[in-house]
Design a protein around this motif. Structure first.
Motif, short mmCIF file in Angstrom:
data_model
loop_
_atom_site.label_atom_id
_atom_site.label_comp_id
_atom_site.label_asym_id
_atom_site.label_seq_id
_atom_site.Cartn_x
_atom_site.Cartn_y
_atom_site.Cartn_z
N MET A 20 -22.90 -32.46 33.59
CA MET A 20 -24.46 -32.24 33.55
C MET A 20 -24.63 -30.97 34.55
SD MET A 20 -25.78 -35.87 35.31
CE MET A 20 -27.81 -35.39 34.52
N ALA A 21 -24.06 -30.71 36.12
CA ALA A 21 -24.48 -29.92 36.96
C ALA A 21 -24.11 -28.76 36.20
CB ALA A 21 -23.37 -29.69 37.89
N LEU A 22 -24.15 -28.55 35.21
CA LEU A 22 -23.83 -27.04 34.46
C LEU A 22 -24.86 -26.89 33.75
CD1 LEU A 22 -20.02 -27.21 33.14
CD2 LEU A 22 -20.83 -25.88 34.62
N THR A 30 -25.90 -47.20 21.67
CA THR A 30 -26.01 -46.39 22.55
C THR A 30 -27.08 -45.43 21.77
OG1 THR A 30 -24.38 -45.73 20.62
CG2 THR A 30 -23.50 -47.64 22.48
N GLY A 31 -27.64 -45.72 20.81
CA GLY A 31 -28.41 -44.14 20.78
C GLY A 31 -29.33 -43.74 21.54
N ALA A 32 -30.00 -44.64 22.46
CA ALA A 32 -31.06 -44.43 23.40
C ALA A 32 -30.47 -44.11 24.65
CB ALA A 32 -31.56 -46.25 23.57
N ASP A 33 -29.10 -44.03 25.17
CA ASP A 33 -28.54 -43.41 26.33
C ASP A 33 -28.47 -41.99 25.57
OD1 ASP A 33 -27.32 -43.27 28.30
OD2 ASP A 33 -25.52 -42.38 27.65
N GLN A 40 -33.34 -35.61 28.66
CA GLN A 40 -33.84 -35.18 31.08
C GLN A 40 -32.64 -33.55 30.78
OE1 GLN A 40 -30.12 -37.74 32.72
NE2 GLN A 40 -30.41 -36.46 34.64
N PHE A 41 -31.93 -33.72 29.66
CA PHE A 41 -31.43 -31.79 29.58
C PHE A 41 -32.95 -31.25 29.34
CE2 PHE A 41 -26.78 -33.80 29.12
CZ PHE A 41 -27.32 -33.68 30.75
N GLY A 92 -39.98 -35.96 24.43
CA GLY A 92 -39.73 -34.16 24.56
C GLY A 92 -37.79 -34.17 24.65
N ALA A 93 -37.01 -34.19 23.47
CA ALA A 93 -35.90 -34.44 23.27
C ALA A 93 -35.22 -33.04 22.79
CB ALA A 93 -35.57 -35.86 22.24
#
Length: 351
Positions: A252-254, A270-273, A280-281, A299-300
């Motif tokens: 994720m650092a990239l 697992t969908g929520a993750d 986040q991105f 916002g996703a």
């Protein structure tokens, strides 16, 4: 001199992927009795574990098998590297195990050597193979034909989806899960619906991209792996697949402003993750597309529609079916013929 590219609906990839719903319907009918008999044998003599052996798209199907077997049956499932048997010739302790060999052609020497070694070690070898008179089918204890028919495009599509449906049918019968068994009856119609979903925002957004991450988790990881491979081979686009959990451990650092991310929200725990990672991105300014059957909160990024799955376990087939249509369009948009990726052959035979 540059050769003219076909229209979107005239590529082999398009026509073959469009056949997947019919292929799966026919396969489920044809294999029903053989799968039920094999499942009864597995219940009578439960294997201590399951080992899978495959390469390429077939290995992504093996990822799906791992999550489905472990979540629905509680049987540990591990991927066996073909090189362990074909290159290192290392004997493995497989007595009583279920050895799933997954292949379109059934001819790759490394896969054959491992299947032979597994059988000699006392494993039950089950071949999921499209070419029914292949060497792999001949040496297996049981064969589950994929029934995808001839596949002329280098990019595997209907054979990959047929691998997933064969795995789902085996697990449904082995576990005796009535809900999953009923869901299989509805799968072909759901796949036909998935083929009609509009993912043109993804095609537009990746037309000039150079790389991206594809995220999934659990059962959805197999879909992310398959999408990343197809981006590379058909679109000339570097893509890496990660679990939406694993991506936080370094990669994720990239991800910063403008970095492309495609996330698949599996309709289970697992969908929520996956949605959280997408949000986040997106918050960092990344260019994010989230494939989801529901409208996520917050916002996703751009939401890509997903057909409703008759059972969460079958959702990966639907997301991949929708993705294939978009990948075909993206390849052409980027000036690539998806049927003829450079430097690749339809059958890859490794040792």
């Amino acid at each position: 001199m540059t050769m003219a590219l076909p229209a979107q609906d005239q590529t082999l990839m398009f026509s073959e992927a469009a056949q997947a719903a019919e292929v799966v319907a026919a396969q489920l009918r044809r294999n029903h009795d053989a799968v039920a008999a094999l499942a009864a044998e597995l219940r009578a003599a439960p294997p201590p574990f399951v080992a899978t052996c495959a390469r390429g798209s077939s290995d992504h199907a093996a990822t799906y098998a791992k999550y489905l077997v472990e979540t629905r049956l509680g049987v540990v499932t591990a991927s066996l590297s073909p090189s362990v048997g074909s290159v290192y010739a290392a004997p493995l302790r497989l007595r009583g195990a279920l050895f799933l060999a997954i292949s379109q052609s059934g001819r790759s020497p490394d896969l054959l050597r491992n299947a032979e070694a597994a059988r000699a070690a006392g494993a039950r070898v089950v071949a999921l193979v499209n070419v029914e008179d292949s060497p792999l089918a001949e040496l297996a204890d049981a064969v589950l034909p994929l029934g995808a028919g001839p596949e002329r495009s280098v990019a595997a599509t209907k054979s990959y989806l047929a691998s997933l449906s064969a795995i789902a049918q085996l697990v449904a019968h082995w576990s005796g899960n009535a809900v999953l068994l009923r869901a299989l009856d509805a799968l072909p119609d759901a796949m036909a619906n998935a083929w009609t979903q509009d993912w043109s925002p993804l095609v537009d957004g990746l037309a000039d991209a150079r790389n991206l991450f594809v995220l999934g988790r659990g059962l959805g990881l197999a879909a992310a792996q398959e999408a990343a491979l197809k981006f590379k081979e058909t679109c000339g686009l570097h893509a890496e697949a990660y679990s939406s959990a694993e991506v936080r451990h370094g990669p994720m650092a990239l991800v910063g402003p403008g970095f492309p991310v495609l996330a698949f929200a599996q309709p289970d725990a697992t969908g929520a993750d996956a949605e959280a990672a997408a949000a986040q991105f997106h918050g960092r300014g990344a260019q994010v597309w989230l494939a989801s059957a529901d409208a996520p909160q917050g916002g996703a990024g751009t939401v890509l529609p997903l057909a409703a799955a008759p059972d969460p376990a079958l959702a990966p087939l639907l997301v991949v079916q929708s993705f294939y249509r978009a990948a075909n369009a993206l390849a052409l948009r980027r000036g690539h013929n998806p049927d003829l990726p450079p430097h690749l052959n339809k059958v890859t035979e490794t040792v």
